[in-house]
Design a protein around this motif. Structure first.
Motif, short mmCIF file in Angstrom:
data_model
loop_
_atom_site.label_atom_id
_atom_site.label_comp_id
_atom_site.label_asym_id
_atom_site.label_seq_id
_atom_site.Cartn_x
_atom_site.Cartn_y
_atom_site.Cartn_z
N ALA A 53 -21.30 57.13 48.08
CA ALA A 53 -22.52 56.36 48.36
C ALA A 53 -23.53 56.49 47.23
CB ALA A 53 -23.13 56.82 49.69
N ASN A 130 -22.33 49.37 60.38
CA ASN A 130 -21.51 49.31 59.17
C ASN A 130 -21.97 48.22 58.20
OD1 ASN A 130 -19.72 51.25 60.37
ND2 ASN A 130 -18.73 49.59 61.48
N ARG A 133 -22.12 49.00 54.22
CA ARG A 133 -20.77 49.20 53.65
C ARG A 133 -20.01 47.89 53.57
NH1 ARG A 133 -16.67 51.74 57.69
NH2 ARG A 133 -16.76 49.55 58.34
N SER A 153 -19.91 54.61 55.99
CA SER A 153 -21.02 53.86 56.59
C SER A 153 -22.21 54.76 56.82
CB SER A 153 -20.59 53.24 57.93
OG SER A 153 -19.90 52.04 57.72
N PHE A 156 -23.86 55.67 53.49
CA PHE A 156 -24.69 54.59 52.95
C PHE A 156 -25.98 54.45 53.74
CE2 PHE A 156 -21.05 52.45 50.65
CZ PHE A 156 -21.64 52.58 49.40
#
Length: 202
Positions: A53, A130, A133, A153, A156
């Motif tokens: 990330a 999500n 992502r 996910s 991020f």
């Protein structure tokens, strides 16, 4: 053939083999260091979701959002398709913050009116879904397993929060610009997650 002649032949063969070999450096354990294949597919196998990330935030998330973010009219067009297959997009909007929903301090949301409808945009400190992502184009095939893909996910979402300002009641009624990711399904934008957020001058 005499032994002397056989020796000469073997010596010549050995010389040819050595000439054809490439010298390979050894690591600290005496194992050969194999150069990376420039044509090999990028892999995240040996990285944690947090590392992925952080390292891809600019290149895969912000740069993609800059190039492909939808405006309000484009978002409205996509929502009208009423697709039952979820797909995530980046959106860039400027508008009035109708209210800041702080009923859950850990999951604060800004409410903005988009195409006549209220839209909740998550601002942290906890962001769910999500959308980031998937809007950035990451695919399951790039990862070791489903667990790593799912954890990305969350990584991020946590990374997004580190780039956002603190949002409180003082934002109510103010004009703000926001870049966010959202998952579109059946004419609704769900799990909207802010990536960039700032108040505009009055």
């Amino acid at each position: 053939m005499s032994l002397k002649q056989w020796g000469a032949v073997l010596t010549g063969c050995a010389a040819l083999l050595l000439t054809a070999c490439t010298v390979v450096d050894l690591d600290a354990d005496g194992k050969p260091i194999i150069p990376a294949d420039p044509n090999a597919k990028a892999s995240f196998d040996n990285q944690t979701p947090q590392q992925i990330a952080q390292q891809t935030w600019q290149s895969r998330v912000l740069n993609t959002a800059t190039r492909h973010a939808l405006g309000s009219s484009e978002l409205a067009t996509q929502l009208k398709t009423l697709s039952s297959t979820p797909h995530s997009v980046f959106v860039r909007l400027t508008g009035k913050v109708e209210k800041v929903d702080s009923s859950n301090e850990r999951e604060q949301k800004l409410v903005m009116i988009v195409n006549g409808q209220p839209l909740e945009i998550q601002s942290g400190p906890v962001i769910r879904g999500n959308a980031i992502r998937d809007a950035a184009g990451f695919r399951f095939e790039e990862f070791t397993n489903q667990v790593q893909f799912a954890q990305l996910s969350r990584a991020f979402n946590r990374e997004a929060v580190t780039h956002l300002p603190k949002v409180d009641g003082s934002w109510n009624g103010k004009t703000a610009s926001v870049v966010f990711a959202a998952t579109l399904t059946n004419g609704k934008a769900d799990d909207a997650a802010a990536l960039e957020l700032k108040q505009e001058a009055p």
